[in-house]
Design a protein around this motif. Structure first.
Motif, PDB file in Angstrom:
ATOM      1  N   ILE A 130      -4.169 -14.613   7.975  1.00  0.00           N
ATOM      2  CA  ILE A 130      -2.726 -14.414   8.102  1.00  0.00           C
ATOM      3  C   ILE A 130      -2.116 -15.629   8.787  1.00  0.00           C
ATOM      4  N   SER A 131      -1.060 -16.159   8.197  1.00  0.00           N
ATOM      5  CA  SER A 131      -0.428 -17.375   8.705  1.00  0.00           C
ATOM      6  C   SER A 131       0.485 -17.060   9.883  1.00  0.00           C
ATOM      7  N   ILE A 132       0.287 -17.797  10.974  1.00  0.00           N
ATOM      8  CA  ILE A 132       1.153 -17.709  12.147  1.00  0.00           C
ATOM      9  C   ILE A 132       1.521 -19.137  12.541  1.00  0.00           C
ATOM     10  N   ASP A 133       2.817 -19.405  12.693  1.00  0.00           N
ATOM     11  CA  ASP A 133       3.284 -20.777  12.924  1.00  0.00           C
ATOM     12  C   ASP A 133       3.825 -21.005  14.324  1.00  0.00           C
ATOM     13  N   GLY A 134       3.635 -20.038  15.204  1.00  0.00           N
ATOM     14  CA  GLY A 134       4.145 -20.132  16.554  1.00  0.00           C
ATOM     15  C   GLY A 134       4.444 -18.741  17.052  1.00  0.00           C
ATOM     16  N   ILE A 135       4.869 -18.656  18.290  1.00  0.00           N
ATOM     17  CA  ILE A 135       5.169 -17.356  18.891  1.00  0.00           C
ATOM     18  C   ILE A 135       6.631 -16.989  18.639  1.00  0.00           C
ATOM     19  N   GLY A 136       6.862 -15.765  18.177  1.00  0.00           N
ATOM     20  CA  GLY A 136       8.213 -15.222  18.071  1.00  0.00           C
ATOM     21  C   GLY A 136       9.138 -16.002  17.159  1.00  0.00           C
TER      22      GLY A 136
END
Length: 394
Positions: A130-136
């Motif tokens: 799952i792609s996550i590019d940073g917090i919030g």
């Protein structure tokens, strides 16, 4: 893909070199559908939320899967667009698992909710990324959708709680490089199995946004953090995985880290890295897009080697009458500039070719994304130009 954990495990517990492992067929990353519910800044497929014409039918997909199995392809990574929007994604996934493929699902995660998770679990995926590019808000800005972060984190937790191997995929740019420490903390806090750092590759929206690529120094800082975090996990008996993609210079940079921190293991790690050999686009990595066109990897959508509607993948992949495939399959590849003179060419393999093509028009030019100094790759020590590049984006 460069497996940091594998090589740092070798520092801690070395194993004999042994013969080089030759996969029976390439890993196939398969963009089953181009439609996506998001419009991310760095999307290589330039997906959007509508149906694209002339995509492979499910029968086309099944016929191609049969050929891939006969060709001894070991791994299918089901991607998109957003693969969970494909109307037959679970039938396709189940068939792939029943045929004995290692099956990964590459998703943005926003569609995985409490109503879907039981079906995801029943597919027995070997891995869900799952792609996550940073917090919030940082993630939401990259994904261009408010609430995307919360939805993706919810998906990660649902997968974890259902004993599905789960990983974070993070594409580093200037705009989110500072998020790395928080994401690694998130990985540990949420007991996530794997962290995948993707260097920006110049394709699709990633090409349009290459001015946002991480500077060389940011890249080095990110790798230093990954190496140190991975080593601490090894020391503490934590079984997390760390991998990178799209910049094979990472192998050389890791060797320099080992030389500095564990010099007694440097020759052993160098031999292991040379056995790996770096970039394998067109050899051990393949891509099939939503239309059935075959590419050397997922960032070569501008260049088709053939289409599985007209010819079997197995025929296309072995056909070196195509000039690009002929050159990609050469060992060593004939690459000019700094790459040609690099003392560690047999580790990196000349790195990814798509950045060279996008920047110079020549796929066999030196890779402009190499963040190593001339001194670090064994060239005469004239680093003024490289220092200047460290201060700007490429």
């Amino acid at each position: 893909m460069f497996r940091i954990r594998q090589y740092l495990d070798e520092v801690k517990n070395p194993t004999p070199l042994g013969p080089a492992r030759k996969p029976p067929g390439p890993v196939v990353i398969w963009n089953l559908i181009r439609r996506c519910n998001l419009a991310c800044k760095h999307c290589y497929s330039i997906s959007a939320d509508y149906d694209f014409p002339d995509e492979l039918s499910t029968d086309d997909i099944y016929r191609t899967m049969d050929d891939l199995k006969e060709f001894r392809v070991p791994v299918l990574i089901l991607s998109g667009g957003e693969p969970l929007l494909h109307p037959d994604i679970f039938d396709i996934s189940k068939r792939a698992k029943d045929m004995g493929f290692y099956v990964g699902l590459s998703t943005n995660g926003t569609l995985i909710n409490k109503d879907m998770i039981s079906e995801i679990k029943s597919m027995d995926y070997d891995y869900v990324g799952i792609s996550i590019d940073g917090i919030g808000d940082i993630h939401d800005k990259f994904r261009r959708k408010e609430g995307a972060y919360d939805a993706s984190i919810n998906a990660i937790r649902l997968c974890r709680d259902n004993d599905i191997k789960i990983g974070i995929r993070f594409t580093i740019t200037q705009d989110n490089a500072a998020s790395m420490p928080a994401l690694l903390k998130l990985m540990h806090d949420e007991e996530i199995d794997k962290f995948y750092l993707s260097h920006l590759n110049y394709a699709g929206r990633g090409n349009r946004n290459r001015k946002d690529d991480a500077t060389f120094q940011m890249t080095r800082n990110a790798l230093d953090l990954l190496f140190e975090t991975c080593w601490q996990d090894i020391e503490n008996g934590i079984k997390t995985e760390y991998v990178t993609g799209n910049n094979d210079a990472d192998g050389v940079y890791l060797l320099h880290w080992v030389e500095k921190n564990h010099p007694e293991m440097a020759e052993h790690i160098k031999a292991k890295l040379e056995q790996w050999g770096g970039n394998s686009s067109g050899v051990n990595v393949a891509n099939i897009d939503n239309l059935g066109d075959v590419h050397p990897d997922t960032y070569w959508w501008h260049y088709s080697l053939g289409n599985v509607k007209q010819r079997p993948f197995s025929d296309i992949w072995m056909d070196t009458s195509d000039p690009m495939m002929k050159e990609l399959k050469k060992t060593p590849r004939n690459i000019s500039g700094r790459c040609h003179s690099c003392s560690f060419f047999n580790i990196c393999g000349g790195n990814t070719r798509i950045r060279a093509m996008q920047m110079s028009g020549d796929p066999w030019a030196e890779d402009p994304g190499c963040y190593l100094t001339d001194e670090e790759i064994g060239l005469p020590q004239n680093n003024e130009e490289r220092k200047t590049k460290d201060a700007v984006v490429i």
